[in-house]
Design a protein around this motif. Sequence first.
Motif, PDB file in Angstrom:
ATOM      1  N   SER A 222       0.825  -1.205   0.000  1.00 55.36           N
ATOM      2  CA  SER A 222       0.000   0.000   0.000  1.00 55.36           C
ATOM      3  C   SER A 222       0.863   1.261   0.000  1.00 55.36           C
ATOM      4  O   SER A 222       1.925   1.315   0.623  1.00 55.36           O
ATOM      5  CB  SER A 222      -0.903  -0.003   1.240  1.00 55.36           C
ATOM      6  N   LYS A 223       0.399   2.294  -0.750  1.00 56.38           N
ATOM      7  CA  LYS A 223       1.120   3.567  -0.850  1.00 56.38           C
ATOM      8  C   LYS A 223       0.139   4.721  -0.692  1.00 56.38           C
ATOM      9  O   LYS A 223      -1.088   4.531  -0.705  1.00 56.38           O
ATOM     10  CB  LYS A 223       1.816   3.678  -2.218  1.00 56.38           C
TER      11      LYS A 223
ATOM     12  N   VAL B 151       0.605   8.178  -6.065  1.00 56.40           N
ATOM     13  CA  VAL B 151       0.678   7.378  -7.298  1.00 56.40           C
ATOM     14  C   VAL B 151       1.975   7.662  -8.041  1.00 56.40           C
ATOM     15  O   VAL B 151       2.346   8.829  -8.248  1.00 56.40           O
ATOM     16  CB  VAL B 151      -0.516   7.682  -8.225  1.00 56.40           C
ATOM     17  N   GLU B 152       2.659   6.578  -8.425  1.00 62.18           N
ATOM     18  CA  GLU B 152       3.836   6.681  -9.280  1.00 62.18           C
ATOM     19  C   GLU B 152       3.654   5.760 -10.487  1.00 62.18           C
ATOM     20  O   GLU B 152       2.736   4.939 -10.516  1.00 62.18           O
ATOM     21  CB  GLU B 152       5.098   6.285  -8.500  1.00 62.18           C
TER      22      GLU B 152
ATOM     23  N   ASP C 160       2.233   1.901 -10.820  1.00 69.35           N
ATOM     24  CA  ASP C 160       1.391   1.560  -9.671  1.00 69.35           C
ATOM     25  C   ASP C 160       0.012   1.064 -10.126  1.00 69.35           C
ATOM     26  O   ASP C 160      -0.402   1.258 -11.276  1.00 69.35           O
ATOM     27  CB  ASP C 160       1.217   2.768  -8.748  1.00 69.35           C
ATOM     28  N   GLN C 161      -0.680   0.472  -9.171  1.00 67.63           N
ATOM     29  CA  GLN C 161      -2.055   0.010  -9.394  1.00 67.63           C
ATOM     30  C   GLN C 161      -2.980   0.865  -8.539  1.00 67.63           C
ATOM     31  O   GLN C 161      -2.730   1.055  -7.347  1.00 67.63           O
ATOM     32  CB  GLN C 161      -2.161  -1.468  -9.006  1.00 67.63           C
TER      33      GLN C 161
ATOM     34  N   SER D 243      -3.941  -0.825 -13.641  1.00 63.34           N
ATOM     35  CA  SER D 243      -2.569  -0.327 -13.588  1.00 63.34           C
ATOM     36  C   SER D 243      -2.463   0.973 -14.372  1.00 63.34           C
ATOM     37  O   SER D 243      -3.141   1.154 -15.386  1.00 63.34           O
ATOM     38  CB  SER D 243      -1.620  -1.374 -14.188  1.00 63.34           C
TER      39      SER D 243
ATOM     40  N   VAL E 295      -3.948   3.041  -3.416  1.00 69.71           N
ATOM     41  CA  VAL E 295      -2.772   3.056  -4.301  1.00 69.71           C
ATOM     42  C   VAL E 295      -1.877   1.906  -3.859  1.00 69.71           C
ATOM     43  O   VAL E 295      -1.553   1.797  -2.670  1.00 69.71           O
ATOM     44  CB  VAL E 295      -1.997   4.390  -4.220  1.00 69.71           C
ATOM     45  N   ASN E 296      -1.506   1.066  -4.770  1.00 70.56           N
ATOM     46  CA  ASN E 296      -0.660  -0.083  -4.433  1.00 70.56           C
ATOM     47  C   ASN E 296       0.475  -0.247  -5.434  1.00 70.56           C
ATOM     48  O   ASN E 296       0.304   0.036  -6.634  1.00 70.56           O
ATOM     49  CB  ASN E 296      -1.483  -1.377  -4.420  1.00 70.56           C
ATOM     50  N   LYS E 297       1.587  -0.698  -4.948  1.00 64.38           N
ATOM     51  CA  LYS E 297       2.717  -1.049  -5.796  1.00 64.38           C
ATOM     52  C   LYS E 297       2.902  -2.555  -5.684  1.00 64.38           C
ATOM     53  O   LYS E 297       2.920  -3.102  -4.572  1.00 64.38           O
ATOM     54  CB  LYS E 297       3.987  -0.328  -5.346  1.00 64.38           C
ATOM     55  N   ARG E 298       3.025  -3.214  -6.831  1.00 69.53           N
ATOM     56  CA  ARG E 298       3.228  -4.655  -6.805  1.00 69.53           C
ATOM     57  C   ARG E 298       4.725  -4.942  -6.829  1.00 69.53           C
ATOM     58  O   ARG E 298       5.412  -4.642  -7.806  1.00 69.53           O
ATOM     59  CB  ARG E 298       2.539  -5.334  -7.988  1.00 69.53           C
TER      60      ARG E 298
END
Length: 442
Positions: A155-156, A159-160, A163-164, A183, A244-247
């Motif tokens: 979790s973030k 947004v970058e 990201d999802q 995405s 906001v999530n980063k995988r």
Amino acid sequence: MNIKRTDSDALNATITIEVAQADYKEKVDKILADYRKTATIPGFRKGHVPASLINKKYRTPVLVDEINKIIQEQLNEYITKEKLNILGNPLPVEQEEIDWSSDDFKFDFEIGLAPDFEVDVKGKKSVTHYQIKTDDETINKQIDRIRQQYGKLVSKEVVEEGDQVTGIFRNDDEDINTDATFSIDKIKGKTNTKKFIGAKKGDSLELKTKGLFEDDHDLMSNLKIEHDKAHDLDVPVTFEITEVNKREMADLNQEFFDKLFGPDVIKSEDELRERLREDAKKQFTQQTDQKLLTDITEGLIEDTKFDLPADFLKKWIANNGENELTEEEAAAEYERSEKGLRYQLIESNILKANEDLQLKFEELKDYASAQIREQMKQYGHTNATDEEVDQVVARIMQNQEEVKRMSEQLQNEKMLKFFKDNAKLKVKEVTYEDFIKEAYDA
């Protein structure tokens, strides 16, 4: 019995069958005599019904049935004996009401004849035979995709790129109020992407549906709208970011290898690369072979010129189904099926000229055995005995649908090999992405 053929032209003919009394009398008389022995008619004892009454009551239906049998038998025998290559089935020519009290009868049947032509498999133009690279770059991309797939979400707040995001699309006028997760890579264009980059959870973005995603199907699924509407939809929407999530990519370790292929099947990155390279090559070969077969088939249909008895075939289509079709319906069905019929004739021509391409029963059994062994291996049964395999094959060979399916597969494989050996091919090595773009205009 007299049978003759009258040719209208090279593709159409009429078969005339003349049935004389001598052809049916003995059989009809015997059937009527048997009826007389068993008939139960009020006022008469069983077996004592007058022959005249039996004839009056039963002669016509018995005669019609017997003549129909004679006609069908003689028609089939004549077509076989004369080695006529007909299309569809003979069609009876309509005639005025038949006088069944006559002694002699005549029936005409229209037939459509297959054309004579030659097939030039080599052709004038070369056909592209794609070969997809399984180089290090391709394998690296595949490994990255798999690591992403099996990675974990972190979790973030902001947004970058890559990201999802999860959020809610809204437009009151279009009754849009849907949750969506996608995405950032799916977003189309720098202008749209910039609106997402740097946004935070809780932010609401002003967007337009037209050109929002690289693929309109993503718009359809994320906004939960119909396929046709997605292609033309051009309305403003808001997107409220709720997550906001980063995988993070999965580590290349034994746990990862076991998830992919089972315990201890793959034990190193080098083994993983080799396995993926082998699997990719098989998959790519199936795709490029299918593309090659399709292109050669279409080329043969286009380049092999011959006429068909179109009017006869339309008439046959109109009368051949469960329900009779109108002329317009039959013409439309003929247009839909014409290419398929042309290729059937072309393939038949090739098979006649190359006996080794024709399927043999033992070939089909061997093919079924190989498929069964492969399926057993996939379920862990790696040492199946010949007896076990033969038992399964015996059951399969009793299933007509399964035999038809395997016959078509094997015939396609043999035809593909024949085309590879004889057609004019131009080998072109491409990446998988370029293959999709070139082969399917994606």
